[in-house]
Structure formats: structure tokens, C-alpha cells
Scaffold this active site. Structure first.
Site, PDB file in Angstrom:
ATOM      1  CD  GLU A  97      -4.818  -0.651   4.053  1.00  0.00           C
ATOM      2  OE1 GLU A  97      -5.491  -1.623   3.707  1.00  0.00           O
ATOM      3  OE2 GLU A  97      -4.037  -0.678   5.031  1.00  0.00           O
TER       4      GLU A  97
ATOM      5  CD1 TRP B 189      -3.499  -4.734   8.689  1.00  0.00           C
ATOM      6  CD2 TRP B 189      -2.688  -5.397   6.722  1.00  0.00           C
ATOM      7  NE1 TRP B 189      -3.622  -6.101   8.635  1.00  0.00           N
ATOM      8  CE2 TRP B 189      -3.139  -6.541   7.436  1.00  0.00           C
ATOM      9  CE3 TRP B 189      -2.131  -5.572   5.459  1.00  0.00           C
ATOM     10  CZ2 TRP B 189      -3.038  -7.824   6.924  1.00  0.00           C
ATOM     11  CZ3 TRP B 189      -2.039  -6.863   4.937  1.00  0.00           C
ATOM     12  CH2 TRP B 189      -2.494  -7.970   5.665  1.00  0.00           C
TER      13      TRP B 189
ATOM     14  CG  HIS C 276      -6.025  -8.940  -1.086  1.00  0.00           C
ATOM     15  ND1 HIS C 276      -6.284  -7.614  -0.809  1.00  0.00           N
ATOM     16  CD2 HIS C 276      -6.824  -9.658  -0.257  1.00  0.00           C
ATOM     17  CE1 HIS C 276      -7.198  -7.535   0.156  1.00  0.00           C
ATOM     18  NE2 HIS C 276      -7.544  -8.750   0.500  1.00  0.00           N
TER      19      HIS C 276
ATOM     20  CG  ASP D 235      -6.907 -12.246   2.658  1.00  0.00           C
ATOM     21  OD1 ASP D 235      -5.962 -12.507   1.898  1.00  0.00           O
ATOM     22  OD2 ASP D 235      -7.132 -11.100   3.096  1.00  0.00           O
ATOM     23  CD  GLU D 236     -10.143  -9.030   3.261  1.00  0.00           C
ATOM     24  OE1 GLU D 236     -10.494  -8.610   4.375  1.00  0.00           O
ATOM     25  OE2 GLU D 236      -9.297  -8.435   2.541  1.00  0.00           O
TER      26      GLU D 236
ATOM     27  CE1 TYR E   5      -4.928  -7.987  11.784  1.00  0.00           C
ATOM     28  CE2 TYR E   5      -6.175  -6.473  10.419  1.00  0.00           C
ATOM     29  CZ  TYR E   5      -5.659  -7.729  10.644  1.00  0.00           C
ATOM     30  OH  TYR E   5      -5.866  -8.736   9.724  1.00  0.00           O
ATOM     31  CG  PHE E   6       0.764  -2.694  15.828  1.00  0.00           C
ATOM     32  CD1 PHE E   6      -0.121  -3.323  16.693  1.00  0.00           C
ATOM     33  CD2 PHE E   6       2.121  -2.827  16.070  1.00  0.00           C
ATOM     34  CE1 PHE E   6       0.327  -4.066  17.770  1.00  0.00           C
ATOM     35  CE2 PHE E   6       2.584  -3.567  17.143  1.00  0.00           C
ATOM     36  CZ  PHE E   6       1.690  -4.182  18.006  1.00  0.00           C
ATOM     37  CG  ASP E   7      -4.210  -1.187  10.364  1.00  0.00           C
ATOM     38  OD1 ASP E   7      -4.124  -2.101  11.208  1.00  0.00           O
ATOM     39  OD2 ASP E   7      -5.055  -1.194   9.456  1.00  0.00           O
TER      40      ASP E   7
ATOM     41  CG  ASP F 199      -2.803  -6.332  -0.841  1.00  0.00           C
ATOM     42  OD1 ASP F 199      -3.896  -6.229  -1.442  1.00  0.00           O
ATOM     43  OD2 ASP F 199      -2.699  -6.808   0.306  1.00  0.00           O
TER      44      ASP F 199
ATOM     45  NE  ARG G 134      -3.247  -2.989   0.549  1.00  0.00           N
ATOM     46  CZ  ARG G 134      -3.717  -3.750   1.538  1.00  0.00           C
ATOM     47  NH1 ARG G 134      -3.050  -3.876   2.673  1.00  0.00           N
ATOM     48  NH2 ARG G 134      -4.851  -4.396   1.366  1.00  0.00           N
TER      49      ARG G 134
END
Length: 635
Positions: free
Chosen positions: A493, A491, A283, A349-350, A439-441, A208, A179
Site C-alpha cells: 500500500e 505489503w 480480496h 482471509d478477511e 510485516y515489512f510494511d 487483490d 496494490r
């Protein structure tokens, strides 16, 4: 209750204090001044200290020991100005020595500090490395300085015996460079901090939808076209304008295989296994942009998405075409040849199946293989990918969304901690990295006081990370054996710069490290809160932009039932922190200390801030309380 009048609004200015640490300049360390993170399994304090001076020797028996001692020699030379001598035979006194003991468990160590010698006994490279990292934390925090520290610092460690080793064999961090791209120089700094925190698995998320960051020689367009996109630098991730046909890419980057080889050697020296992630079959728009034949079909010009392009991303790999399997086998062959890790992450995933439902090739594959639907088609795809890795004797890791087969696959639990139960009951090994704790974002403090972060997830303060346990309640002894460990995920973003990345990682990485290293019965939030504040000093001397969010004041306003006033409660994440407040004025070291809830019977501006050692820490909180406007009340 204390009576007053007030209101809070939030100020984002924050000082960067370096706290005083007992024993660094005025005298030797006591037992309460030993602040090691993660906390050792066993520690016995003795009398006296071992002092580093110009005559201190390093007993070097082989090249690995010379490499290991480099992690001690370099900071001592930089911060203390001392050149530690290298000898092959231990002198009578004033030396540091590494001793091998194959009978010890992997990655364990025993550190024995006496007034005339320091001995680290371990069965392997990592055990000795962690013993050295512990010595660095026994030294004053100034040891991490990037320049010569003050001459009054006493470079000594307490006489102590530490028997230590990790609770879990897998202790990791995932860094997303798709990202937003990060240069390898910064990645090396992250690896340095991982070793300092005794973490050993670096999950490298370099592929990704928004970018392909790894050179694949058989498919050069993956980086020529899949590594660069249109980025609006003045806008945040969610406000990006989707790319338009004809726009020239202006953002991106990738790593050559030679650069990755250098990074792998760097990681290995720090006891870290690098686990690559090659996302599939979803992804992976970055691959479809470069090679459109890999997806089911393309409507118009396919562009590399940015933050303004909203999921679902439908241009996934086509599991109906045999050319797709040739592509992933070619890519995995190069990845396996490059990365020595036993574990290879393939995403999984996803996956949007909108195009699969319309694709003649996919529907033919479903019919020919006797599959029920597109869900089974995905399982078929993942099974073939697993076979490609199995021939190289590698284990496939996937983001856990279904029970995978065969048993060699390792689900990575990422949605919630309860997801551990099903796969372990079926005999799968698992890695635990749930959004609920790792999740550190996500925001780590009140979003009005924090940099822009992912806004739709769970609030992730330091204390919540510290509460993480990869083994949830209710697991049988047999199930617990299948929990390999846990990791944090950053992540990217909303992480555009190295400065922001550091802010999101530290000190939460310290909490994660203790969660996966130290036995649960030895852990307490109050004890960690004391030790991690010394870790802050180490970050400061190392020039790390760490977050002080745990010091921020949180305000809760509760209206009286009569409507004649409100009660204001102030607190921070850390216990026993000094909070000072002011009404319609500035907060200083002379301001009153908050000790009990405040009663406010008229609109006032309340300001509050935490103090330590006479200095303000955390961010200033400002809020108007006691207002007749109900919207002004509350948190």
C-alpha cells in the site's frame, strides 16, 4: 550522570557511507572478520587464504554445475576483472570444485577452503548454490560491485571449513504487486537477493482488490479491466480520492504467462520455488469489476478500488452460484499448469459476508447443503477449492483465520505468533508469517525519521525481526514437526517505488534469513549486529537502497520529580555504537561521545548522531529538551 542542556528535532538527511572492512585491502581475514549472513551452523578457521587469480579454474562436470558456477564467475569478472577458467578435470591446485554426496540432508553443504583449492560438497543443487553464496560473503564486500573494484583489493578467502544447512525447509518472502505494480526486472533483483540470503520460497501476491496482475487466457477481462485503476500520484495511499464513474484508469499493469514462465526459470536457477496466490473468495474486487456476474449483486457501476476506498470490500465471489466454482476451477487450472509449485495460496482471509447475507443464491446454498450460516458457507467454498487443487496433487495454503479441513491445507499464521499452537495441535502443517515480527510494511524506525509506511501496526525495527522464531515457546516436539518455516511479507500500500521497496526489505531481510536458517542457540543480537554491518557494505556496492534505521539515535526524556530538570538517555538498536552529541551546535567527529545519561537543567537544543570509522551514520536527531512545555518532553 553527565550534565548538559538540550532539545531534539529530527532531520531526514542521511549520508550513504561505505564502511571500511578489515582484510579487504590491508591483509587477510581473521576469525573475527568472517561475517556471513545467515550465520553458518559450524565454522572452523584455519591458517592462510585461497587467492583468486587469472589461473584459478572451475571444475565443471555437468550443465547444472556450469549454471551454479555462473553465480561466482560473473561477480568475479565484473568486480575483480578475472576470467575464471573452466576445466573438466581438477588440476593439481588453484581450483574450485563441486562434489555430490547424496547422504547429506537436503540443502546442506560442506565448504572446505584450503590454500590451493576450494571444494563444496552437497546433496543437491541448492546446497551447492548456498556454498557458492557463502564464498561470495567470504570475499571482500567489493565483490558485489557493479563496476571494476579498486585494484588494491585482495581477492582471497580464508582457509576455513564450514558445515551448514537450514533449520527450516521453508524460508520465504511475500511480495505484493497488486496494490502497487512492479516490473519483472525488479522482481528478478528481489530473487537475486533472496538467493544471496539463502531463502527458497517466493510468495507472489499478484491478485487483490486493487489489481489483478496475472494473465488468465480464459478470462481476458481480468487483466484488460481488472489490472488498471485510477491513481492520484501526488497523494499517498490513505489520502487517495476514491475513483468516480467516468474516470479513465491511469495506473496498473500485469504479467503475461510467457513472462511468468521466464521468471519461473530465473527463480529455479536461484533455487527458489514461486508460490502463486489467487485470492478467494474475498480480496478479489478486481475479478468482480471484470466479470460482475461472479459477485452476488452490483449496486451501480463497480469500480476498481484504490487506497481512498476503505474496506470492507463487499464485492466478493458469490459462493451460492455454480458459475463461481467454474470460474475458480478454470483459473486454478491455468495457474497450476503455469506454476510447478506444490503449494498454491488461495487467500481465504478477511471475507466480508454482508452481501452473502442478502443474496438469494447464497441463502439457497446454505439451505441445500445443510449449513448453519455464512461462516460455514465460506468453509464449504474453501473445501471445494481445496478439492480442485487436490486433483492436481497440489496443497492449498490459506491465511489462517479458522481451522481448515481436510488436513492437507496449510494455514499461514499471520496475526500473531501464538496462532501456531492450535493448528499444530490438530496436526496441520503451518507456515509462520506473523504481523508481530515479519510485516515489512511497518515502520522500522521513528516515523519522523522514516519514509511514510503503514501506521497502524507494530513498530518493526531490525532487532524485532531478528527476534522472530517460527517455533514459539510451549510447542511439543510433535507440534514442532508441523512448523514448515517462516517468511517475511512486504505489503505494498505504501510501497510505490522500487527504491522504497528496497528500503523496506533491506536489511530486515537479513535478520529474517538468519531467523529461519540458523539454530537458535547460535544466534545473538550483538553478534548479528556486527555481521550485518558488513552486509551493509555488500548492499552499498550492489547499489541497494538499504535502510540505516538501526543506527538512528533514540531519545528518552525523564523529568525530575522536583521539576528542576530532566534526564536524557540516548541509545541505538545496535550495541557498542559511538554516539556523539552537541548542545546548541553541530555534531561532528570532534563532539563529545555519549557515555551516560545527561542531566539538563535549562531549555537547550540537543543534537546527536552515530559515528563509525570517523563517518556519521544514521540520521541526525534534533530535539529541544529541558523545556517547561511538558509536550516537548518524552520520546
Amino acid at each position: 550522570m553527565r550534565k548538559l542542556k538540550s532539545y531534539f528535532f529530527l532531520c531526514c538527511m542521511l549520508a550513504a557511507p561505505i564502511f571500511q572492512t578489515k582484510g579487504t585491502e590491508t591483509g587477510p581475514l581473521g576469525v573475527d572478520d568472517i561475517n556471513i549472513v545467515p550465520k553458518p551452523q559450524q565454522l572452523i578457521r584455519g591458517e592462510g587464504t585461497f587467492r583468486f587469480d587469472a589461473n584459478t579454474s572451475l571444475v565443471v562436470g555437468n550443465e547444472d554445475q556450469r549454471k551454479l558456477f555462473g553465480f561466482l564467475r560473473r561477480p568475479v569478472e565484473i568486480a575483480a576483472g578475472l576470467s575464471l577458467k573452466e576445466v573438466t578435470v581438477a588440476p593439481l591446485s588453484n581450483f574450485i570444485q563441486l562434489v555430490n554426496d547424496a547422504s547429506m540432508a537436503a540443502e546442506h553443504y560442506r565448504l572446505q577452503v584450503e590454500s590451493d583449492r576450494v571444494v563444496i560438497t552437497a546433496p543437491d543443487y541448492n546446497g551447492h548454490l548456498y556454498g557458492i553464496q557463502t564464498i561470495l560473503q567470504l570475499l571482500p564486500p567489493q565483490i558485489r560491485s557493479r563496476a571494476r573494484a579498486v585494484h588494491t583489493t585482495r581477492w582471497e578467502v580464508p582457509v576455513v571449513e564450514i558445515k551448514d544447512g537450514p533449520r527450516f525447509g521453508y524460508r520465504g518472502l511475500m511480495l505484493d504487486v497488486s496494490r502497487h505494480f512492479f516490473p519483472l526486472g525488479y522482481v528478478r533483483e528481489v530473487l537475486d537477493e533472496m538467493a544471496f540470503h539463502k531463502l527458497n520460497k517466493f510468495h507472489f501476491h499478484f491478485i487483490d482488490d486493487q489489481g489483478w496482475r496475472l494473465e488468465i487466457k480464459q478470462y481476458p477481462k481480468l487483466t484488460q479491466e481488472g489490472a488498471y485503476r485510477v491513481e492520484n500520484f501526488e497523494l499517498n495511499w490513505n489520502d487517495q480520492v476514491p475513483p468516480q464513474p467516468g474516470q479513465a484508469p491511469n495506473y496498473g499493469g500485469y504479467y503475461t504467462q510467457d513472462e511468468i514462465r521466464d521468471l519461473l526459470a530465473y527463480a529455479s536457477d536461484r533455487g527458489i520455488d514461486v508460490i502463486p496466490e489467487v485470492e478467494m473468495p474475498g480480496h478479489i474486487t478486481s475479478a468482480s469489476v471484470a466479470y460482475p456476474h461472479l459477485t452476488c449483486f452490483v449496486d451501480g457501476e463497480l469500480l476498481l478500488p484504490n487506497g481512498g476506498t476503505r474496506p470492507p470490500f463487499n464485492y466478493n465471489l458469490c459462493p451460492g452460484k455454480e458459475t463461481t466454482y467454474q470460474f475458480i476451477e478454470d483459473v486454478l487450472d491455468e495457474v497450476v499448469a503455469l506454476f510447478p509449485s506444490e503449494l498454491i495460496h488461495v487467500g481465504g482471509d478477511e471475507v466480508s459476508k454482508v452481501h452473502w447475507q442478502k443474496c438469494p443464491d447464497c441463502q439457497k446454498r446454505i439451505k441445500d447443503e445443510g449449513l448453519a450460516d455464512e461462516e460455514e458457507l465460506e468453509s464449504y467454498f474453501m473445501h471445494r477449492a481445496e478439492q480442485m487443487l487436490a486433483k492436481h496433487r497440489r496443497r492449498m495454503v490459506v491465511w489462517k483465520e479458522r481451522s481448515e479441513s481436510p488436513k492437507g491445507v496449510i494455514p499461514m499464521i499471520y496475526k500473531h505468533i501464538g496462532g501456531v499452537k492450535e493448528p499444530t495441535s490438530l496436526g496441520y502443517d503451518v507456515i509462520v508469517a506473523p504481523a508481530s515480527h515479519t510485516y515489512f510494511d511497518f515502520y522500522q524506525g521513528d516515523r519522523e525519521q522514516e519514509p511514510l509506511a503503514y501506521g497502524h501496526g507494530i513498530h518493526m525495527p531490525l532487532k524485532r525481526v531478528y527476534q522472530f522464531d517460527p517455533i514459539p515457546e510451549g510447542l511439543s516436539a510433535q507440534q514442532q514437526k508441523h512448523v514448515l518455516g517462516g517468511q517475511a511479507n512486504l505489503w505494498a500500500e505504501f510501497v510505490q517505488t522500487e527504491n522504497t521497496s528496497e528500503y523496506m526489505l533491506y536489511p530486515r531481510l537479513a535478520a529474517l534469513s538468519e531467523a529461519v536458517w540458523t539454530n537458535p542457540e547460535l544466534r545473538s543480537w550483538e553478534d548479528f549486529s556486527k555481521r550485518v554491518q558488513v552486509q551493509f557494505n555488500r548492499y552499498a556496492y550492489a547499489g541497494i537502497n538499504y535502510a540505516r534505521s538501526a543506527f538512528n539515535v533514540d531519545c528518552t526524556v525523564e523529568p525530575f520529580e522536583s521539576g528542576d530538570g530532566v534526564t536524557v538517555k540516548l541509545q541505538t538498536e545496535f550495541p557498542n555504537v559511538e554516539i556523539r552529541y552537541a548542545v546548541d551546535g553541530k555534531v561532528t567527529i570532534e563532539s563529545p561521545i555519549y557515555e551516560e545519561p545527561l542531566v539538563v537543567d535549562r531549555p537547550v537544543m540537543l543534537r546527536a548522531r552515530t559515528f563509525r570509522d570517523g563517518l556519521p551514520v544514521g540520521r541526525l536527531l534534533e530535539r529541544e529538551v529541558g523545556s517547561a512545555d511538558p509536550d516537548a518532553q518524552g520520546k
